[in-house]
Design a protein around this motif. Structure first.
Motif, PDB file in Angstrom:
ATOM      1  N   LEU A  48       0.822  -1.221   0.000  1.00  0.00           N
ATOM      2  CA  LEU A  48       0.000   0.000   0.000  1.00  0.00           C
ATOM      3  C   LEU A  48       0.848   1.259   0.000  1.00  0.00           C
ATOM      4  CD1 LEU A  48      -2.616  -1.204   2.619  1.00  0.00           C
ATOM      5  CD2 LEU A  48      -2.913  -1.094   0.134  1.00  0.00           C
ATOM      6  N   LEU A  49       2.169   1.071   0.091  1.00  0.00           N
ATOM      7  CA  LEU A  49       3.049   2.236   0.155  1.00  0.00           C
ATOM      8  C   LEU A  49       4.274   2.013  -0.734  1.00  0.00           C
ATOM      9  CD1 LEU A  49       3.017   4.890   1.859  1.00  0.00           C
ATOM     10  CD2 LEU A  49       4.561   3.729   3.452  1.00  0.00           C
ATOM     11  N   PRO A  50       4.036   1.866  -2.057  1.00  0.00           N
ATOM     12  CA  PRO A  50       5.199   1.651  -2.925  1.00  0.00           C
ATOM     13  C   PRO A  50       6.106   2.880  -2.893  1.00  0.00           C
ATOM     14  CG  PRO A  50       3.205   1.963  -4.228  1.00  0.00           C
ATOM     15  CD  PRO A  50       2.773   1.933  -2.792  1.00  0.00           C
ATOM     16  N   GLN A  51       7.406   2.624  -2.906  1.00  0.00           N
ATOM     17  CA  GLN A  51       8.361   3.717  -2.732  1.00  0.00           C
ATOM     18  C   GLN A  51       8.173   4.835  -3.753  1.00  0.00           C
ATOM     19  OE1 GLN A  51      12.285   2.151  -2.641  1.00  0.00           O
ATOM     20  NE2 GLN A  51      13.007   3.713  -1.216  1.00  0.00           N
ATOM     21  N   PHE A  52       7.908   4.456  -5.000  1.00  0.00           N
ATOM     22  CA  PHE A  52       7.832   5.491  -6.043  1.00  0.00           C
ATOM     23  C   PHE A  52       6.615   6.405  -5.858  1.00  0.00           C
ATOM     24  CE2 PHE A  52       4.492   4.216  -9.124  1.00  0.00           C
ATOM     25  CZ  PHE A  52       4.177   2.948  -8.643  1.00  0.00           C
ATOM     26  N   LEU A  53       5.631   5.965  -5.087  1.00  0.00           N
ATOM     27  CA  LEU A  53       4.454   6.828  -4.861  1.00  0.00           C
ATOM     28  C   LEU A  53       4.459   7.477  -3.479  1.00  0.00           C
ATOM     29  CD1 LEU A  53       1.487   4.739  -6.362  1.00  0.00           C
ATOM     30  CD2 LEU A  53       2.444   6.876  -7.264  1.00  0.00           C
ATOM     31  N   GLN A  54       5.440   7.128  -2.662  1.00  0.00           N
ATOM     32  CA  GLN A  54       5.398   7.575  -1.264  1.00  0.00           C
ATOM     33  C   GLN A  54       5.288   9.103  -1.104  1.00  0.00           C
ATOM     34  OE1 GLN A  54       7.784   5.397   1.435  1.00  0.00           O
ATOM     35  NE2 GLN A  54       7.273   6.702   3.181  1.00  0.00           N
TER      36      GLN A  54
ATOM     37  N   ILE B  19       1.755  10.080  -1.830  1.00  0.00           N
ATOM     38  CA  ILE B  19       0.838   9.559  -0.804  1.00  0.00           C
ATOM     39  C   ILE B  19       0.930  10.421   0.454  1.00  0.00           C
ATOM     40  CG2 ILE B  19       0.390   7.598   0.746  1.00  0.00           C
ATOM     41  CD1 ILE B  19       1.282   5.758  -1.605  1.00  0.00           C
ATOM     42  N   GLU B  20       2.154  10.748   0.862  1.00  0.00           N
ATOM     43  CA  GLU B  20       2.342  11.577   2.071  1.00  0.00           C
ATOM     44  C   GLU B  20       1.695  12.953   1.878  1.00  0.00           C
ATOM     45  OE1 GLU B  20       3.650  10.283   4.725  1.00  0.00           O
ATOM     46  OE2 GLU B  20       5.358   8.983   4.245  1.00  0.00           O
TER      47      GLU B  20
ATOM     48  N   ASN C  38      -2.082  12.502   1.998  1.00  0.00           N
ATOM     49  CA  ASN C  38      -2.514  12.202   3.375  1.00  0.00           C
ATOM     50  C   ASN C  38      -2.512  13.453   4.248  1.00  0.00           C
ATOM     51  OD1 ASN C  38      -2.763   9.500   2.851  1.00  0.00           O
ATOM     52  ND2 ASN C  38      -0.849   8.889   3.818  1.00  0.00           N
ATOM     53  N   SER C  39      -1.539  14.320   4.046  1.00  0.00           N
ATOM     54  CA  SER C  39      -1.411  15.417   5.007  1.00  0.00           C
ATOM     55  C   SER C  39      -2.579  16.400   4.888  1.00  0.00           C
ATOM     56  CB  SER C  39      -0.036  16.072   4.938  1.00  0.00           C
ATOM     57  OG  SER C  39       0.001  16.966   3.881  1.00  0.00           O
ATOM     58  N   TRP C  40      -2.997  16.758   3.662  1.00  0.00           N
ATOM     59  CA  TRP C  40      -4.136  17.675   3.610  1.00  0.00           C
ATOM     60  C   TRP C  40      -5.459  16.964   3.863  1.00  0.00           C
ATOM     61  CZ3 TRP C  40      -7.758  16.995  -0.296  1.00  0.00           C
ATOM     62  CH2 TRP C  40      -7.338  16.478  -1.533  1.00  0.00           C
ATOM     63  N   VAL C  41      -5.539  15.683   3.498  1.00  0.00           N
ATOM     64  CA  VAL C  41      -6.778  14.933   3.770  1.00  0.00           C
ATOM     65  C   VAL C  41      -6.953  14.759   5.285  1.00  0.00           C
ATOM     66  CG1 VAL C  41      -7.854  12.649   3.586  1.00  0.00           C
ATOM     67  CG2 VAL C  41      -6.960  13.777   1.551  1.00  0.00           C
ATOM     68  N   TYR C  42      -5.859  14.460   5.981  1.00  0.00           N
ATOM     69  CA  TYR C  42      -5.956  14.237   7.425  1.00  0.00           C
ATOM     70  C   TYR C  42      -6.464  15.495   8.141  1.00  0.00           C
ATOM     71  CZ  TYR C  42      -4.705  13.322  12.251  1.00  0.00           C
ATOM     72  OH  TYR C  42      -4.771  13.179  13.608  1.00  0.00           O
TER      73      TYR C  42
ATOM     74  N   THR D 157      -3.720   2.307  -2.725  1.00  0.00           N
ATOM     75  CA  THR D 157      -2.638   2.638  -1.790  1.00  0.00           C
ATOM     76  C   THR D 157      -3.208   3.007  -0.420  1.00  0.00           C
ATOM     77  OG1 THR D 157      -2.600   5.028  -2.189  1.00  0.00           O
ATOM     78  CG2 THR D 157      -1.254   3.648  -3.674  1.00  0.00           C
ATOM     79  N   GLU D 158      -2.275   3.276   0.459  1.00  0.00           N
ATOM     80  CA  GLU D 158      -2.622   3.733   1.803  1.00  0.00           C
ATOM     81  C   GLU D 158      -3.518   4.971   1.766  1.00  0.00           C
ATOM     82  OE1 GLU D 158       0.605   4.172   5.077  1.00  0.00           O
ATOM     83  OE2 GLU D 158       0.054   6.217   4.516  1.00  0.00           O
ATOM     84  N   ALA D 159      -3.355   5.784   0.725  1.00  0.00           N
ATOM     85  CA  ALA D 159      -4.150   7.006   0.626  1.00  0.00           C
ATOM     86  C   ALA D 159      -5.650   6.676   0.523  1.00  0.00           C
ATOM     87  CB  ALA D 159      -3.693   7.836  -0.569  1.00  0.00           C
ATOM     88  N   ASP D 160      -5.993   5.621  -0.234  1.00  0.00           N
ATOM     89  CA  ASP D 160      -7.399   5.193  -0.318  1.00  0.00           C
ATOM     90  C   ASP D 160      -7.869   4.657   1.033  1.00  0.00           C
ATOM     91  OD1 ASP D 160      -7.902   5.325  -3.358  1.00  0.00           O
ATOM     92  OD2 ASP D 160      -6.074   4.124  -3.244  1.00  0.00           O
ATOM     93  N   VAL D 161      -6.989   3.882   1.680  1.00  0.00           N
ATOM     94  CA  VAL D 161      -7.349   3.256   2.966  1.00  0.00           C
ATOM     95  C   VAL D 161      -7.621   4.330   4.016  1.00  0.00           C
ATOM     96  CG1 VAL D 161      -6.485   1.782   4.832  1.00  0.00           C
ATOM     97  CG2 VAL D 161      -6.070   1.143   2.443  1.00  0.00           C
TER      98      VAL D 161
END
Ligand SMILES: N[C@@H](CCC(=O)N[C@@H](CS)C(=O)NCC(=O)O)C(=O)O
Length: 366
Positions: free
Chosen positions: A195-201, A204-205, A208-212, A280-284
């Motif tokens: 859920l956290l492939p390096q090339f998308l990290q 994703i971060e 996540n930060s504005w969604v959180y 990815t983790e972003a969907d989760v």
């Protein structure tokens, strides 16, 4: 103001930082990967716990890490387990996707009337605590740290060997579950899930930060305010970010349509995720908030400038795609726990504890 409160002196929502922050890995001096050693304690109503259940299922860990579900009702002593008595279920039966509750399957419209806050239905209202017979989640916290003095939050990742909490911060628990720590205990297919492939990290971060801040916590900031002015500010901010998400997903859909052709709906949906073209983790991390939006946040937290189903077609398509195409999302979503949990456990917001019946259906077919 007690350290146990979730709001500050201005009545604005404030989170609480989690204090148990260990990881599990073969290099860790204490917490080594093992099958059956760790246990997850969750509430099905809680969006933070929901992330961990989805990740556990996606990574094929339901037979490696067992799970107990607290009763949906939160009282002033925190979460409690269902007291099973003679009906106690063998804990080996509890390694299932929905977190110990096998009976809920698309039972979307059970009327909530007649169900009281201390109803006692094993595997419907929650599960018991199978290892020590604990009645309260707080007992896990005190066992780990006798002078613990903060809120007793779910999720909790527990070590049965040392009888301590490994971690109670969902964003870290999902990273533990997604890591390769448990690879040797799962089959080939879930082992490939990352859920956290390096090339998308980095993407994703960033997502996540504005969604959180603005969506995951944004709904709480709107719902827990105690002044009209703060409410209006928070709800406006929340919808600004939902608009941003809608634009992002609309553009993504258009790009996929251009790539696969507008008649290839299945192919488009197979790549329709919030970051990159894969799950990815972003969907989760986004899903637990959006799936709760129309059913509780819209009315209970007064986030009612629009519903997802009527106001945000691209988010709505993404949501239904996640729910209807992925068992790990659908089977961990319990609309009864979600509705009852919020509407019966927050008397300042809903003093009479009447649970609204709608919307119907909880989720529209895709
Ligand atoms: N930072 C935590 C937050 C978890 C959290 O706030 N959980 C809430 C339920 S949604 C809780 O257990 N609250 C218990 C209480 O307020 O007493 C995480 O993400 O794991």
């Amino acid at each position: 103001m007690s350290s146990k409160s979730f709001s500050n002196e201005k009545g604005e929502f404030k989170g609480q930082s989690s204090i148990f922050r260990e990881m599990i890995s073969s290099e860790h001096p204490v917490y080594k990967p093992a099958k059956g050693r760790y246990w997850l304690y969750v509430a099905l109503t809680c969006p933070w716990a929901h992330r961990t259940l989805i990740t556990r299922a996606l990574k094929g860990l339901t037979s490696v890490i067992g799970c107990s579900v607290v009763h949906w009702h939160l009282d002033d002593r925190g979460w409690r387990f269902v007291e099973a008595g003679d009906e106690k279920t063998d804990k080996r039966n509890w390694f299932d996707v929905a977190g110990g509750i096998t009976s809920i399957r698309l039972n979307n419209s059970t009327p909530a009337a007649g169900i009281c806050n201390d109803s006692h239905r094993l595997l419907t209202d929650g599960t018991d605590e199978p290892h020590y017979g604990y009645k309260r989640l707080s007992e896990l916290y005190f066992k780990t740290k006798p002078d613990y003095d903060a809120r007793f939050t779910v999720p909790v990742l527990w070590d049965l060997k040392t009888r301590t909490i490994v971690n109670n911060e969902s964003s870290e628990i999902i990273r533990i579950l997604n890591s390769s720590a448990f690879d040797e205990f799962v089959g080939d297919e879930p082992r490939q899930v990352n859920l956290l492939p390096q090339f998308l990290q980095p993407q994703i971060e960033e997502f996540n930060s504005w969604v959180y801040d603005n969506i995951n916590v944004g709904v709480y900031k709107a719902g827990f305010t105690e002044s009209a002015e703060a409410y209006e500010r928070e709800v406006t901010n929340l919808f600004y970010y939902l608009d941003k998400l809608e634009t992002l997903l609309r553009e993504k859909y258009a790009r996929l349509e251009a790539e696969y052709g507008e008649n290839s709906k299945d192919k488009i949906l197979a790549h329709y995720y919030v970051v990159g073209d894969r799950l990815t983790e972003a969907d989760v991390r986004l899903y637990p908030t959006i799936i709760r939006f129309d059913v509780v946040y819209h009315q209970h937290f007064k986030c009612n400038l629009a519903t997802i189903r009527d106001g945000y077609p691209s988010i709505h398509t993404w949501l239904r795609n996640m729910y209807w195409r992925h068992n790990a999302f659908q089977h961990t979503t319990d609309f009864n726990h979600i509705k009852l949990g919020y509407t019966r456990s927050q008397p300042r917001i809903n003093p009479l504890g009447i649970t609204p019946l709608g919307p119907k259906p909880d989720i529209i077919p895709i």
